[in-house]
Write a protein that holds these residues in place. Sequence first.
Motif, PDB file in Angstrom:
ATOM      1  N   SER A  90       0.853  -1.184   0.000  1.00 15.05           N
ATOM      2  CA  SER A  90       0.000   0.000   0.000  1.00 15.05           C
ATOM      3  C   SER A  90       0.891   1.237   0.000  1.00 15.05           C
ATOM      4  N   GLU A  91       0.254   2.403  -0.213  1.00 16.21           N
ATOM      5  CA  GLU A  91       1.048   3.628  -0.297  1.00 16.21           C
ATOM      6  C   GLU A  91       1.745   3.986   1.007  1.00 16.21           C
ATOM      7  N   ALA A  92       1.317   3.360   2.121  1.00 20.73           N
ATOM      8  CA  ALA A  92       1.922   3.674   3.411  1.00 20.73           C
ATOM      9  C   ALA A  92       3.374   3.197   3.492  1.00 20.73           C
ATOM     10  N   TRP A  93       3.771   2.218   2.685  1.00 19.86           N
ATOM     11  CA  TRP A  93       5.153   1.731   2.766  1.00 19.86           C
ATOM     12  C   TRP A  93       5.779   1.446   1.407  1.00 19.86           C
ATOM     13  N   SER A  94       5.051   1.676   0.314  1.00 15.79           N
ATOM     14  CA  SER A  94       5.597   1.336  -1.005  1.00 15.79           C
ATOM     15  C   SER A  94       6.781   2.212  -1.392  1.00 15.79           C
ATOM     16  N   THR A  95       6.915   3.382  -0.766  1.00 17.21           N
ATOM     17  CA  THR A  95       8.042   4.273  -1.090  1.00 17.21           C
ATOM     18  C   THR A  95       8.951   4.491   0.116  1.00 17.21           C
ATOM     19  N   ALA A  96       8.861   3.582   1.090  1.00 11.94           N
ATOM     20  CA  ALA A  96       9.664   3.736   2.312  1.00 11.94           C
ATOM     21  C   ALA A  96      11.130   3.420   2.003  1.00 11.94           C
ATOM     22  N   THR A  97      11.951   4.437   1.969  1.00 13.54           N
ATOM     23  CA  THR A  97      13.371   4.236   1.647  1.00 13.54           C
ATOM     24  C   THR A  97      14.108   3.495   2.744  1.00 13.54           C
ATOM     25  N   ASP A  98      13.622   3.586   3.983  1.00 15.45           N
ATOM     26  CA  ASP A  98      14.276   2.844   5.061  1.00 15.45           C
ATOM     27  C   ASP A  98      14.204   1.342   4.797  1.00 15.45           C
ATOM     28  N   LEU A  99      13.099   0.883   4.258  1.00 15.97           N
ATOM     29  CA  LEU A  99      12.974  -0.529   3.884  1.00 15.97           C
ATOM     30  C   LEU A  99      13.765  -0.827   2.629  1.00 15.97           C
ATOM     31  N   LEU A 100      13.659   0.066   1.663  1.00 21.28           N
ATOM     32  CA  LEU A 100      14.270  -0.149   0.360  1.00 21.28           C
ATOM     33  C   LEU A 100      15.785  -0.294   0.456  1.00 21.28           C
ATOM     34  N   HIS A 101      16.395   0.471   1.344  1.00 19.85           N
ATOM     35  CA  HIS A 101      17.860   0.485   1.434  1.00 19.85           C
ATOM     36  C   HIS A 101      18.400  -0.370   2.576  1.00 19.85           C
ATOM     37  N   ASN A 102      17.534  -1.147   3.197  1.00 22.67           N
ATOM     38  CA  ASN A 102      17.973  -2.036   4.272  1.00 22.67           C
ATOM     39  C   ASN A 102      18.500  -3.336   3.666  1.00 22.67           C
ATOM     40  N   VAL A 103      19.791  -3.511   3.716  1.00 23.57           N
ATOM     41  CA  VAL A 103      20.432  -4.666   3.071  1.00 23.57           C
ATOM     42  C   VAL A 103      19.955  -5.975   3.686  1.00 23.57           C
ATOM     43  N   ALA A 104      19.688  -5.980   4.975  1.00 31.44           N
ATOM     44  CA  ALA A 104      19.277  -7.216   5.657  1.00 31.44           C
ATOM     45  C   ALA A 104      17.929  -7.718   5.170  1.00 31.44           C
ATOM     46  N   LEU A 105      17.127  -6.819   4.602  1.00 30.00           N
ATOM     47  CA  LEU A 105      15.782  -7.205   4.171  1.00 30.00           C
ATOM     48  C   LEU A 105      15.662  -7.286   2.657  1.00 30.00           C
ATOM     49  N   SER A 106      16.753  -7.126   1.942  1.00 27.85           N
ATOM     50  CA  SER A 106      16.687  -7.016   0.485  1.00 27.85           C
ATOM     51  C   SER A 106      16.151  -8.283  -0.166  1.00 27.85           C
ATOM     52  N   LYS A 107      16.497  -9.460   0.370  1.00 29.34           N
ATOM     53  CA  LYS A 107      16.010 -10.699  -0.236  1.00 29.34           C
ATOM     54  C   LYS A 107      14.507 -10.855  -0.064  1.00 29.34           C
ATOM     55  N   VAL A 108      14.009 -10.407   1.065  1.00 25.71           N
ATOM     56  CA  VAL A 108      12.576 -10.494   1.309  1.00 25.71           C
ATOM     57  C   VAL A 108      11.828  -9.438   0.511  1.00 25.71           C
ATOM     58  N   ALA A 109      12.390  -8.233   0.442  1.00 26.15           N
ATOM     59  CA  ALA A 109      11.691  -7.103  -0.167  1.00 26.15           C
ATOM     60  C   ALA A 109      11.834  -7.047  -1.679  1.00 26.15           C
ATOM     61  N   SER A 110      12.692  -7.864  -2.259  1.00 24.44           N
ATOM     62  CA  SER A 110      12.903  -7.816  -3.699  1.00 24.44           C
ATOM     63  C   SER A 110      11.610  -8.129  -4.447  1.00 24.44           C
ATOM     64  N   GLY A 111      11.325  -7.319  -5.457  1.00 23.28           N
ATOM     65  CA  GLY A 111      10.161  -7.560  -6.299  1.00 23.28           C
ATOM     66  C   GLY A 111       8.863  -6.966  -5.797  1.00 23.28           C
ATOM     67  N   VAL A 112       8.900  -6.207  -4.717  1.00 22.67           N
ATOM     68  CA  VAL A 112       7.672  -5.610  -4.186  1.00 22.67           C
ATOM     69  C   VAL A 112       6.970  -4.794  -5.275  1.00 22.67           C
ATOM     70  N   LEU A 113       5.685  -5.026  -5.396  1.00 19.10           N
ATOM     71  CA  LEU A 113       4.856  -4.267  -6.331  1.00 19.10           C
ATOM     72  C   LEU A 113       3.877  -3.446  -5.504  1.00 19.10           C
ATOM     73  N   GLY A 114       3.933  -2.123  -5.659  1.00 18.42           N
ATOM     74  CA  GLY A 114       3.155  -1.288  -4.757  1.00 18.42           C
ATOM     75  C   GLY A 114       2.416  -0.157  -5.432  1.00 18.42           C
ATOM     76  N   VAL A 115       1.416   0.308  -4.707  1.00 20.18           N
ATOM     77  CA  VAL A 115       0.672   1.505  -5.098  1.00 20.18           C
ATOM     78  C   VAL A 115       1.246   2.672  -4.309  1.00 20.18           C
ATOM     79  N   ALA A 116       1.600   3.727  -5.001  1.00 16.75           N
ATOM     80  CA  ALA A 116       2.246   4.873  -4.351  1.00 16.75           C
ATOM     81  C   ALA A 116       1.504   6.155  -4.681  1.00 16.75           C
TER      82      ALA A 116
END
Length: 913
Positions: free
Chosen positions: A333-359
């Motif tokens: 959802s738009e609440a986290w689809s553009t969250a750069t803290d998640l996007l640039h967190n290396v520890a979560l990159s494998k989980v977050a890869s491919g996220v499709l979001g509404v922004a």
Amino acid sequence: MSWASLLLTAWSSRSPSLLLVVMVSRDVGLRVGLEGVQTSMCSRTGSPMEESNLGQDGDIVLGGLFTLHYQPPDLDIDFVKPPHFNPCTGLQIEPLMSMYAMEFALEEINSNPSLLPGVRLSHRILDSCGRHPWALLGAFSLVGGDRSTCNTMPVLRSSHVWLNQTWQRTEAQSVPVIIDGDASRSAMILSRTLGPLFIPMISYLASCPCLSDRQQYPNFFRTIPSDINQAKVMARLAIRFNWTWIGAVLSDNDYGRLAIQVFEEEIQESGVCVAFSEILSRETIEEDAIRVANTIQHSTARVILIFTWYTDVAELFLQLAKINVTDRQFLASEAWSTATDLLHNVALSKVASGVLGVAIRSADIPGFEKFLRRLHPSDRPSDFFLREFWEKEFGCSLSMTQSKVTALSMSDSSTKTNISTASHANRSPLAASIPLCSGRETLEGVKKRFTDTSHLRAAYNAYLAVYVAAHGLHSLLSCPDEGSDPTDNSSTCSSPYNITPKELLEHLNKVNFTTPHGEKFFFEGADIPAVYDLVNWKSTPAGSLGMFTIGRLVGSDLHLNESAIQWSTGSTQVPISVCSKSCPPGTRRANRKGEPVCCFDCIPCTDGEVNNETGSHQCRRCPIEFWSNLGHTACIPRKVDFLSFNETMGIVLTTAAVSGAVVTAAVFIVFLHYRHTPVVRANNSELSFLLLLSLKLCFLCALVFIGRPSVWSCRLQQAAFGISFVLCVSCLQVKTIVVLAAFRSARPGAGGLMKWFGTGQQRGSVCFYTCIQVIICTIWLSLSPPVPYRDLGFQGSKVNLECAMSSVVGFAVVLGYIGFLACLCLLLAFLARKLPDNFNEAKFITFSMLIFCAVWVAFVPAYISSPGKYSVAVEIFAILASSYGLLLCIFAPKCFIILLKPERNTKKHLMGR
């Protein structure tokens, strides 16, 4: 309007603002009463809102409430000093950019001669720190025109600097409209509270669908689409990519609950099901994240829809990374689809890869980047937010003395000296280790999130909100044209110093303008037409994740570049998320009892039914002349089925018929060769030859029943069968009568009996009996003959082509006549079976007629119960069986004597002497 008078108005009007009178907040720990408003505490931040404000003076002041910090202050209680607040912490970049976007918009408007000419707009901005009570306090402060300051004196205590403070209140301009940057819950509270006062609120972040209700929130507007729209976009994506089995993770508030409600309504008729719906609560986020991660791990759903705040998502992704769940496709959802803290967190990159979001839709504001880069604390000494950002960004400490003194406008030089001395003498070791800012720092050339204006989202909405307020004010302050209706209240000319909020509210409802960048803007009730970006988190060449725009929703038009999407698997292949795979053609869906409609079994279509679609709920029956193919995917014409010479049964019957005819011919030849012997001459050899001929016809008529039925073959079948057997049975009957007559004539006085059964009479009798059958067949075939008929009633892949009896009566008469002659012949032969003769032919005729009658009695039920070509085979079998019975029973004994026992082929032996 002062603070006290505002509360008095709320009390007398019994408005919801009375909620402010007694408020106990666990987040703030502050009790405010009517008697305490005048003597409220004054801490380092003055009040909860003190120093968390930024303002300018102008003709009209616009209010702003922003969640600039996400961590509220702690209430520090000391039994010696009054309780006071520590400052908010956790400055957020996005809200800070939105705040400056508001200020930039005001600068543009003030420099625009065609918008609010002669009127200068200014602003007063407060930080609500993300807490509803603070937002409410700030709203009343803005509306009431209160501005609080503290006279501050430093006091040294331990290693901390304590400030002796006294409260001072000054009157400031009240704001006619508030730009709100808080979440939906806070917006609901503010709108309900300020609604009776008709104070307009323009939010750029509150997206709850409930706020669209103009009855409950008549003073609310927003520049962000309602969450209904993004939930509908999610549903459209699920339908578009055939994701029929989706998990949902929701926040424990209206944002999550209303979103999933709309999502389920949209997918209701589309065959999409929600596999699970899990809640993440902010208060128990760690425990909830572990539970939800386990649910995702054990679920068969490969696509997970998440409607919650990005900090909750970060905790959930952390738990998923721990259990190595990296193959799920997340819809954001738009609440986290553009969250750069998640996007640039290396520890979560494998989980977050491919996220499709509404922004929130992105846009560029020309000149805004330059405006941000020009910011400097030395030019804005009262901007505490910029000071905090500056210290964090450059890792230095601004001079507290200079900034503090300037901000508080302290004119007492001794006070300045005391503060400076106290602050430098009592800096903590940690503070001493941080270098002072040189004052030469600049944002020019710095590539940071703060200066990245390439994809403005929330900041652009805040920018639009200011323009909405400006155009509403412009409409209100514009004098009516000549000739306008003088009774129209909206056409009166208002003063910028005497703005009525209710009138402004009316003008805001009618706002319709074009932004400086050419975008059309108008309201549909409280909402704006839906415009969203679709973003995808993809791997970059550097190995990190990057956010890329791959589509946009404008109104109801969805534009999506599917080839540009990188899915969670790392490929461009759309992931599959189904409870049960779609049923292939040739099968149908059968729902499992007690499970969602998306979980089903695939049942093959029955014979005669087809289905050429994928995932169909039912099979359709083929037309009557068609049948299903082997895969049950198409209807094909039925094959015409009849007893042919090429099939096994046809070959066997043909062989049996031809063999019978050949054997009969062989017997005929033997009898012809030995025609002068007693065995052949006995009992009228002419009848024996005629009987052999009729038997041969019986064998050969069976061949007429084999092959494709035609008009003439159908007529010839029954005629040949009926006449041949009557001829055969007639011969046997005459033979039996001759035997009886011969032995009867041997009695005294019966010598003249044989003259009635001479050769001529025997021929005539056979012809007479046969002619009767010929007449019957002629009448039958003339009136209602058998015709070829395609039997479609039998359900199968073949159509039976057979000779249908148009008149069952005719066929029954033919069989009945044969049966009558056979029974009569059997009776006569039975009476002559014991006559004294070594070769009494009546015995063999008796046996042959018994076999004949038994065969045809069994034929009737077998013929009726046999379908299609098998009824023809039954009739052929009856013909051949009865023919072989007659041939063997009558002629086998004679051939045995002629060929193997010639010594018995004498007249003497035949006479029994």
